[in-house]
Design a protein around this motif. Structure first.
Motif, PDB file in Angstrom:
ATOM      1  N   CYS A   1     -12.531  -5.392   4.658  1.00  0.00           N
ATOM      2  CA  CYS A   1     -11.800  -4.043   4.556  1.00  0.00           C
ATOM      3  C   CYS A   1     -11.370  -3.838   3.247  1.00  0.00           C
ATOM      4  N   GLN A   2     -11.041  -2.558   2.982  1.00  0.00           N
ATOM      5  CA  GLN A   2     -10.077  -1.911   1.990  1.00  0.00           C
ATOM      6  C   GLN A   2      -8.810  -2.353   2.272  1.00  0.00           C
ATOM      7  N   TYR A   3      -8.096  -3.402   1.587  1.00  0.00           N
ATOM      8  CA  TYR A   3      -6.661  -3.721   1.766  1.00  0.00           C
ATOM      9  C   TYR A   3      -5.817  -3.545   0.478  1.00  0.00           C
ATOM     10  N   LYS A   4      -4.839  -2.592   0.814  1.00  0.00           N
ATOM     11  CA  LYS A   4      -4.158  -2.242  -0.423  1.00  0.00           C
ATOM     12  C   LYS A   4      -2.515  -2.347  -0.221  1.00  0.00           C
ATOM     13  N   ILE A   5      -1.825  -3.193  -1.266  1.00  0.00           N
ATOM     14  CA  ILE A   5      -0.450  -3.383  -1.168  1.00  0.00           C
ATOM     15  C   ILE A   5       0.062  -1.936  -1.861  1.00  0.00           C
ATOM     16  N   TYR A   6       1.142  -1.709  -1.244  1.00  0.00           N
ATOM     17  CA  TYR A   6       1.985  -0.574  -2.207  1.00  0.00           C
ATOM     18  C   TYR A   6       3.481  -1.200  -2.499  1.00  0.00           C
ATOM     19  N   GLN A   7       3.558  -1.367  -3.951  1.00  0.00           N
ATOM     20  CA  GLN A   7       4.637  -2.192  -4.232  1.00  0.00           C
ATOM     21  C   GLN A   7       6.029  -1.657  -3.995  1.00  0.00           C
ATOM     22  N   ASN A   8       6.225  -0.223  -4.010  1.00  0.00           N
ATOM     23  CA  ASN A   8       7.719   0.320  -3.923  1.00  0.00           C
ATOM     24  C   ASN A   8       7.741   0.873  -2.390  1.00  0.00           C
ATOM     25  N   MET A   9       6.955   0.414  -1.473  1.00  0.00           N
ATOM     26  CA  MET A   9       6.990   0.919  -0.075  1.00  0.00           C
ATOM     27  C   MET A   9       7.736  -0.110   0.991  1.00  0.00           C
ATOM     28  N   GLY A  10       8.336   0.338   1.675  1.00  0.00           N
ATOM     29  CA  GLY A  10       8.908  -0.597   2.802  1.00  0.00           C
ATOM     30  C   GLY A  10       7.911  -0.343   3.907  1.00  0.00           C
ATOM     31  N   HIS A  11       8.807  -0.447   5.251  1.00  0.00           N
ATOM     32  CA  HIS A  11       7.751   0.109   6.643  1.00  0.00           C
ATOM     33  C   HIS A  11       7.819   1.579   6.836  1.00  0.00           C
ATOM     34  N   ALA A  12       6.925   2.066   6.118  1.00  0.00           N
ATOM     35  CA  ALA A  12       6.861   3.220   6.020  1.00  0.00           C
ATOM     36  C   ALA A  12       5.349   3.888   5.686  1.00  0.00           C
ATOM     37  N   ILE A  13       5.327   5.344   5.749  1.00  0.00           N
ATOM     38  CA  ILE A  13       3.735   5.787   5.150  1.00  0.00           C
ATOM     39  C   ILE A  13       4.182   6.403   3.981  1.00  0.00           C
ATOM     40  N   SER A  14       3.512   6.571   2.757  1.00  0.00           N
ATOM     41  CA  SER A  14       3.623   7.206   1.681  1.00  0.00           C
ATOM     42  C   SER A  14       2.495   8.152   1.302  1.00  0.00           C
ATOM     43  N   LYS A  15       2.755   8.912   0.514  1.00  0.00           N
ATOM     44  CA  LYS A  15       2.042  10.205   0.165  1.00  0.00           C
ATOM     45  C   LYS A  15       0.649   9.503  -0.403  1.00  0.00           C
ATOM     46  N   GLU A  16       0.995   8.467  -1.427  1.00  0.00           N
ATOM     47  CA  GLU A  16      -0.152   7.861  -2.039  1.00  0.00           C
ATOM     48  C   GLU A  16      -1.221   7.120  -0.981  1.00  0.00           C
ATOM     49  N   GLU A  17      -0.437   6.392   0.180  1.00  0.00           N
ATOM     50  CA  GLU A  17      -1.275   5.749   1.223  1.00  0.00           C
ATOM     51  C   GLU A  17      -2.230   6.735   1.896  1.00  0.00           C
ATOM     52  N   LEU A  18      -1.713   7.737   2.163  1.00  0.00           N
ATOM     53  CA  LEU A  18      -2.444   9.110   2.873  1.00  0.00           C
ATOM     54  C   LEU A  18      -3.750   9.300   1.974  1.00  0.00           C
TER      55      LEU A  18
END
Length: 142
Positions: A125-142
């Motif tokens: 899979c494509q697996y990405k860790i977002y360094q400054n994110m908690g248990h949330a959805i970010s614009k970058e992730e979408l």
């Protein structure tokens, strides 16, 4: 939290998990909804991308990896692969397009636990860790 608590905190075997899930009303409802959606696309599951956030992401991965792997793709945002979904199950699903996004600062399921639970799926899979994110959805992730 019923799905997550039953599937991750309890130490169900694969057989016990599948038996519980078959009886679970939420799982039955998901199957019914997906069947209805599929029928809108002339029975073509490849036109559906299944995903969710948190527990919804766990359920999407579970459903798409164990019950029906014909989807166009799967995604999980701040969700993990359940520990009962082992490497032998995942190996057969290399054709699936899968994205998992996770926050490094997640306090619901800390990153070290998420990394351990997601270890078997990272190769397909494509697996990405977002360094400054908690248990949330970010614009970058979408």
């Amino acid at each position: 939290n019923l799905f997550f608590n039953k599937c991750n905190i309890k130490t169900f075997t694969k057989r016990e998990l599948y038996a519980w899930l078959k009886k679970n009303d939420n799982c039955k409802k998901i199957s019914e909804i997906l069947e209805e959606e599929c029928n809108l696309y002339y029975g073509d599951y490849t036109q559906i991308i299944l995903g969710g956030f948190g527990e919804g992401g766990c359920m999407a991965l579970w459903y798409g990896l164990t019950i029906n792997s014909k989807f166009g793709g799967l995604f999980s945002l701040s969700g993990v692969v359940l520990h009962q979904i082992t490497e032998d199950i995942i190996t057969d699903k290399k054709q699936l397009k899968i994205f998992i996004g996770y926050g490094a600062k997640d306090t619901v399921i800390p990153l070290d636990i998420a990394e351990h639970l997601n270890r078997n799926i990272k190769s397909i899979c494509q697996y990405k860790i977002y360094q400054n994110m908690g248990h949330a959805i970010s614009k970058e992730e979408l």
